[in-house]
Design a protein around this motif. Structure first.
Motif, PDB file in Angstrom:
ATOM      1  N   PRO A  99      -4.240  -1.400 -17.709  1.00  0.00           N
ATOM      2  CA  PRO A  99      -2.962  -1.149 -17.038  1.00  0.00           C
ATOM      3  C   PRO A  99      -3.180  -0.725 -15.594  1.00  0.00           C
ATOM      4  O   PRO A  99      -4.234  -0.216 -15.233  1.00  0.00           O
ATOM      5  CB  PRO A  99      -2.339  -0.014 -17.871  1.00  0.00           C
ATOM      6  CG  PRO A  99      -3.470   0.611 -18.597  1.00  0.00           C
ATOM      7  CD  PRO A  99      -4.506  -0.450 -18.796  1.00  0.00           C
ATOM      8  N   PRO A 145      -1.199  -1.117 -11.230  1.00  0.00           N
ATOM      9  CA  PRO A 145      -0.117  -1.676 -10.402  1.00  0.00           C
ATOM     10  C   PRO A 145       0.118  -3.159 -10.654  1.00  0.00           C
ATOM     11  O   PRO A 145       1.238  -3.649 -10.516  1.00  0.00           O
ATOM     12  CB  PRO A 145      -0.624  -1.435  -8.970  1.00  0.00           C
ATOM     13  CG  PRO A 145      -1.598  -0.313  -9.078  1.00  0.00           C
ATOM     14  CD  PRO A 145      -2.239  -0.460 -10.429  1.00  0.00           C
ATOM     15  N   HIS A 146      -0.955  -3.881 -11.024  1.00  0.00           N
ATOM     16  CA  HIS A 146      -0.813  -5.321 -11.262  1.00  0.00           C
ATOM     17  C   HIS A 146       0.138  -5.623 -12.410  1.00  0.00           C
ATOM     18  O   HIS A 146       0.830  -6.634 -12.403  1.00  0.00           O
ATOM     19  CB  HIS A 146      -2.181  -5.941 -11.539  1.00  0.00           C
ATOM     20  CG  HIS A 146      -2.892  -5.343 -12.713  1.00  0.00           C
ATOM     21  ND1 HIS A 146      -3.596  -4.169 -12.630  1.00  0.00           N
ATOM     22  CD2 HIS A 146      -2.989  -5.743 -13.996  1.00  0.00           C
ATOM     23  CE1 HIS A 146      -4.100  -3.877 -13.810  1.00  0.00           C
ATOM     24  NE2 HIS A 146      -3.745  -4.811 -14.657  1.00  0.00           N
ATOM     25  N   THR A 147       0.166  -4.745 -13.422  1.00  0.00           N
ATOM     26  CA  THR A 147       1.065  -4.982 -14.551  1.00  0.00           C
ATOM     27  C   THR A 147       2.524  -4.808 -14.134  1.00  0.00           C
ATOM     28  O   THR A 147       3.402  -5.514 -14.618  1.00  0.00           O
ATOM     29  CB  THR A 147       0.734  -4.043 -15.721  1.00  0.00           C
ATOM     30  OG1 THR A 147       0.819  -2.688 -15.282  1.00  0.00           O
ATOM     31  CG2 THR A 147      -0.670  -4.301 -16.247  1.00  0.00           C
ATOM     32  N   ARG A 148       2.780  -3.855 -13.215  1.00  0.00           N
ATOM     33  CA  ARG A 148       4.142  -3.669 -12.720  1.00  0.00           C
ATOM     34  C   ARG A 148       4.582  -4.875 -11.885  1.00  0.00           C
ATOM     35  O   ARG A 148       5.728  -5.312 -11.947  1.00  0.00           O
ATOM     36  CB  ARG A 148       4.235  -2.382 -11.897  1.00  0.00           C
ATOM     37  CG  ARG A 148       4.073  -1.111 -12.733  1.00  0.00           C
ATOM     38  CD  ARG A 148       4.475   0.119 -11.952  1.00  0.00           C
ATOM     39  NE  ARG A 148       3.556   0.387 -10.830  1.00  0.00           N
ATOM     40  CZ  ARG A 148       2.443   1.098 -10.950  1.00  0.00           C
ATOM     41  NH1 ARG A 148       2.086   1.601 -12.124  1.00  0.00           N
ATOM     42  NH2 ARG A 148       1.676   1.307  -9.891  1.00  0.00           N
ATOM     43  N   ARG A 149       3.643  -5.423 -11.107  1.00  0.00           N
ATOM     44  CA  ARG A 149       3.954  -6.605 -10.310  1.00  0.00           C
ATOM     45  C   ARG A 149       4.263  -7.796 -11.210  1.00  0.00           C
ATOM     46  O   ARG A 149       5.214  -8.552 -10.962  1.00  0.00           O
ATOM     47  CB  ARG A 149       2.754  -6.917  -9.404  1.00  0.00           C
ATOM     48  CG  ARG A 149       2.891  -8.182  -8.561  1.00  0.00           C
ATOM     49  CD  ARG A 149       4.007  -8.078  -7.560  1.00  0.00           C
ATOM     50  NE  ARG A 149       4.008  -9.229  -6.649  1.00  0.00           N
ATOM     51  CZ  ARG A 149       5.022  -9.549  -5.859  1.00  0.00           C
ATOM     52  NH1 ARG A 149       6.121  -8.804  -5.843  1.00  0.00           N
ATOM     53  NH2 ARG A 149       4.938 -10.600  -5.059  1.00  0.00           N
ATOM     54  N   GLY A 178       5.439  -7.624 -14.196  1.00  0.00           N
ATOM     55  CA  GLY A 178       6.739  -7.353 -14.799  1.00  0.00           C
ATOM     56  C   GLY A 178       7.884  -7.724 -13.882  1.00  0.00           C
ATOM     57  O   GLY A 178       8.897  -8.287 -14.312  1.00  0.00           O
ATOM     58  N   LEU A 179       7.741  -7.429 -12.575  1.00  0.00           N
ATOM     59  CA  LEU A 179       8.785  -7.772 -11.607  1.00  0.00           C
ATOM     60  C   LEU A 179       8.942  -9.287 -11.486  1.00  0.00           C
ATOM     61  O   LEU A 179      10.058  -9.814 -11.479  1.00  0.00           O
ATOM     62  CB  LEU A 179       8.437  -7.173 -10.241  1.00  0.00           C
ATOM     63  CG  LEU A 179       9.374  -7.556  -9.086  1.00  0.00           C
ATOM     64  CD1 LEU A 179      10.792  -7.054  -9.354  1.00  0.00           C
ATOM     65  CD2 LEU A 179       8.852  -7.005  -7.754  1.00  0.00           C
ATOM     66  N   SER A 220       8.178 -11.608 -13.675  1.00  0.00           N
ATOM     67  CA  SER A 220       8.769 -12.181 -14.885  1.00  0.00           C
ATOM     68  C   SER A 220      10.261 -11.872 -14.966  1.00  0.00           C
ATOM     69  O   SER A 220      11.049 -12.701 -15.427  1.00  0.00           O
ATOM     70  CB  SER A 220       8.046 -11.668 -16.130  1.00  0.00           C
ATOM     71  OG  SER A 220       8.183 -10.269 -16.276  1.00  0.00           O
ATOM     72  N   THR A 221      10.670 -10.699 -14.502  1.00  0.00           N
ATOM     73  CA  THR A 221      12.091 -10.332 -14.532  1.00  0.00           C
ATOM     74  C   THR A 221      12.908 -11.259 -13.638  1.00  0.00           C
ATOM     75  O   THR A 221      13.973 -11.758 -14.035  1.00  0.00           O
ATOM     76  CB  THR A 221      12.282  -8.874 -14.084  1.00  0.00           C
ATOM     77  OG1 THR A 221      11.590  -8.009 -14.992  1.00  0.00           O
ATOM     78  CG2 THR A 221      13.760  -8.499 -14.066  1.00  0.00           C
ATOM     79  N   ARG A 280       9.727 -13.569 -22.775  1.00  0.00           N
ATOM     80  CA  ARG A 280      10.832 -12.855 -22.126  1.00  0.00           C
ATOM     81  C   ARG A 280      11.912 -13.819 -21.655  1.00  0.00           C
ATOM     82  O   ARG A 280      13.090 -13.458 -21.569  1.00  0.00           O
ATOM     83  CB  ARG A 280      10.311 -12.058 -20.929  1.00  0.00           C
ATOM     84  CG  ARG A 280       9.434 -10.873 -21.308  1.00  0.00           C
ATOM     85  CD  ARG A 280       8.953 -10.124 -20.081  1.00  0.00           C
ATOM     86  NE  ARG A 280       8.009  -9.070 -20.450  1.00  0.00           N
ATOM     87  CZ  ARG A 280       7.461  -8.230 -19.592  1.00  0.00           C
ATOM     88  NH1 ARG A 280       7.767  -8.314 -18.308  1.00  0.00           N
ATOM     89  NH2 ARG A 280       6.605  -7.306 -20.004  1.00  0.00           N
ATOM     90  N   VAL A 335      -1.794  -9.586  -9.831  1.00  0.00           N
ATOM     91  CA  VAL A 335      -1.332  -9.441 -11.213  1.00  0.00           C
ATOM     92  C   VAL A 335      -2.482  -9.213 -12.197  1.00  0.00           C
ATOM     93  O   VAL A 335      -2.297  -9.316 -13.409  1.00  0.00           O
ATOM     94  CB  VAL A 335      -0.495 -10.673 -11.648  1.00  0.00           C
ATOM     95  CG1 VAL A 335       0.792 -10.748 -10.845  1.00  0.00           C
ATOM     96  CG2 VAL A 335      -1.296 -11.959 -11.501  1.00  0.00           C
TER      97      VAL A 335
END
Length: 493
Positions: A17, A19-23, A25-26, A28-29, A163, A237
């Protein structure tokens, strides 16, 4: 080469886990707004079709053509969108699709006519708008899952790609809720259906501006010789060591592909590619032949046939959207835990059983029995829940995984084309089918189709979970995937 790719798989550093996982997530959203639009545009007709037909003076055949035109256009959009995304990139294609969504909504909402009088000009504008929306829906059904699959690490590829399907059913639920709310507040007469369609313009605007800031697929960048850009995207990512190892793995396969045929030429020259595209097309058709989109398009009509009033049917219709979202959440949790084949077989067994139960209940509870509409509602809710929990997400994820990089958009597009074409046939004839043979005949037909679908999946569909896209690609090209399928069939009944 197979051993080289698999060794690279084994050598990939663990995904940690950060910062790459948050990127990721953004990204994919934002991309999944395409799925939301897909869902809203397919779901809005369920509840809007009655007022629209009344306002524009459409008969059953004309109404069926308006609804089915989206599916037929989506078939073309899936094929064209996949090919275009191979040529100009996944990101740019999604931006173009956002524009098409907006144009389609404008054409539908501002189509001339009303007051119950048929207008050829209004009908043509409405049909044109639905066709443009269909092109966008079909393109989104192909390009968004591929975009997500190519960005996601293989360990969580199923949940990331899935998703988009959750966004689709969320869009359908939103359409059902919006339709019911507008009908409750403003009634179901006049131009109220135009407001139902107009809501779709909002996420189209967000998708357009959101994708302007998103990166391109790193695998597409490698395929087109843009190595440094691909590394930059992967490092955004992935952890840095994982990004470099994964880039090297993609480059090895891309180098071999650059020396051979690509796209349609590669497809027709390799019998194993022809076979896997045929299996993908068959799976896509099976998804439609469960009748899920018939419920999502004409659920209110089915409930009215069971004995509900139009007002009760529009409200009860929301339950289909609710259980679809709940089922989608369950599917996402299981996507990287349960094998795809097992998921397909469980889902088809459940949906086929519910088809039989609906047909039987409509016989045992004749028209006029007060329990009939509510029993049918519960059983159809069970069908939708089973479909979304085990089939819809898994099918789109599998299609995004199975095709080789150099023809991924084309292969997915062909499969989606076949599925949407079948969906269009069902959308065109289901209103007439329900009116002529009733719920009993309609769901009995779906039951027999379901039995054949179970046999198809058991014998022909290979497993893709837990493998990198590159390792899967090598097995597909060499035909090794078919040997694996036989082993799976022997040991995993």
């Amino acid at each position: 080469m197979t051993q080289t790719v698999r060794a690279a798989d084994a050598a990939l550093p663990d995904l940690k886990p950060g910062p790459h996982t948050r990127r990721l997530g953004l990204i994919s959203t934002v991309a999944c707004l395409g799925g939301l639009l897909f869902g809203y545009d397919t779901g809005v007709a369920n509840g809007a079709e009655g007022p629209m037909a009344q306002d524009l003076g459409l008969d059953l055949l004309q109404l069926g053509l308006v609804i089915a035109s989206l599916s037929f256009a989506a078939a073309a959009g899936a094929l064209i969108g996949g090919k275009v995304s191979d040529a100009i990139g996944r990101r740019r294609t999604i931006i173009v699709l956002a524009v098409l969504f907006f144009i389609g909504v404008v054409l539908v909402v501002f189509s001339p006519g009303g007051g119950g009088n048929f207008s050829p000009i209004g009908f043509t504008a409405l049909l044109s708008g639905r066709i443009v929306l269909g092109l966008a829906v079909g393109g989104a059904s192909t390009v968004v899952p591929v975009f997500l699959a190519e960005l996601a690490p293989y360990e969580i590829r199923g949940s990331i790609t899935g998703r988009n399907e959750l966004a689709i059913v969320s869009g359908q639920l939103a359409a059902f809720v919006v339709n019911a709310s507008i009908a409750t507040i403003f009634g179901s007469e006049g131009h109220v259906w135009r407001v139902m369609f107009a809501v779709c313009a909002i996420p189209a605007v967000f998708l357009f501006f959101g994708m302007l800031r998103m990166p391109e697929s790193p695998r597409w960048l490698v395929e087109n010789g843009r190595r440094q850009e691909a590394l930059t995207v992967l490092e955004a990512v992935r952890p840095q060591d994982r990004a470099r190892a994964e880039l090297e793995q993609v480059e090895i396969l891309a180098q071999e592909e650059s020396e051979g045929k690509v796209g349609f030429r590669a497809l027709v020259s390799n019998k194993w590619l022809v076979r896997i595209v045929a299996v993908g097309a068959g799976l896509s058709v099976i998804q439609q032949l469960t009748g899920i989109n018939s419920i999502m398009y004409f659920g209110a009509r089915v409930l009215e046939q069971s004995g509900m009033t139009p007002e009760q049917a529009v409200l009860a219709n929301i339950s289909f959207g609710v259980v679809a979202v709940v089922g989608g959440i369950i599917a996402l949790r299981n996507m990287d835990r349960i094998d795809r084949r097992k998921t397909f077989l469980i889902g088809l067994s459940l949906t086929t059983a519910f088809h039989l139960l609906v047909g039987a209940a409509s016989i045992m509870l004749p028209e006029g029995n007060p329990a009939r509409p509510f029993v049918v509602l519960v059983l159809v809710v069970g069908f939708v829940f089973s479909m979304q929990s085990f089939l819809n997400i898994a099918v789109w994820v599998w299609l995004a995984e199975i095709f080789p990089l150099h023809m991924r958009g084309l292969g997915f597009g062909i499969a989606a084309f076949c599925g949407w074409a079948m969906g269009g046939v069902l959308a065109l004839f289901v209103p007439t089918l329900i009116s002529s043979v009733g719920i009993t005949g309609t769901f009995t037909m779906f039951f027999f189709i379901g039995v054949g679908a179970i046999l198809f999946v058991w014998r022909l569909v290979p497993e893709t979970r837990g493998r990198s896209l590159e390792a899967l690609e090598e097995d597909v090209i060499t035909g090794a995937i078919n040997t694996i399928t036989k082993s799976q069939r022997s040991h995993r009944p």
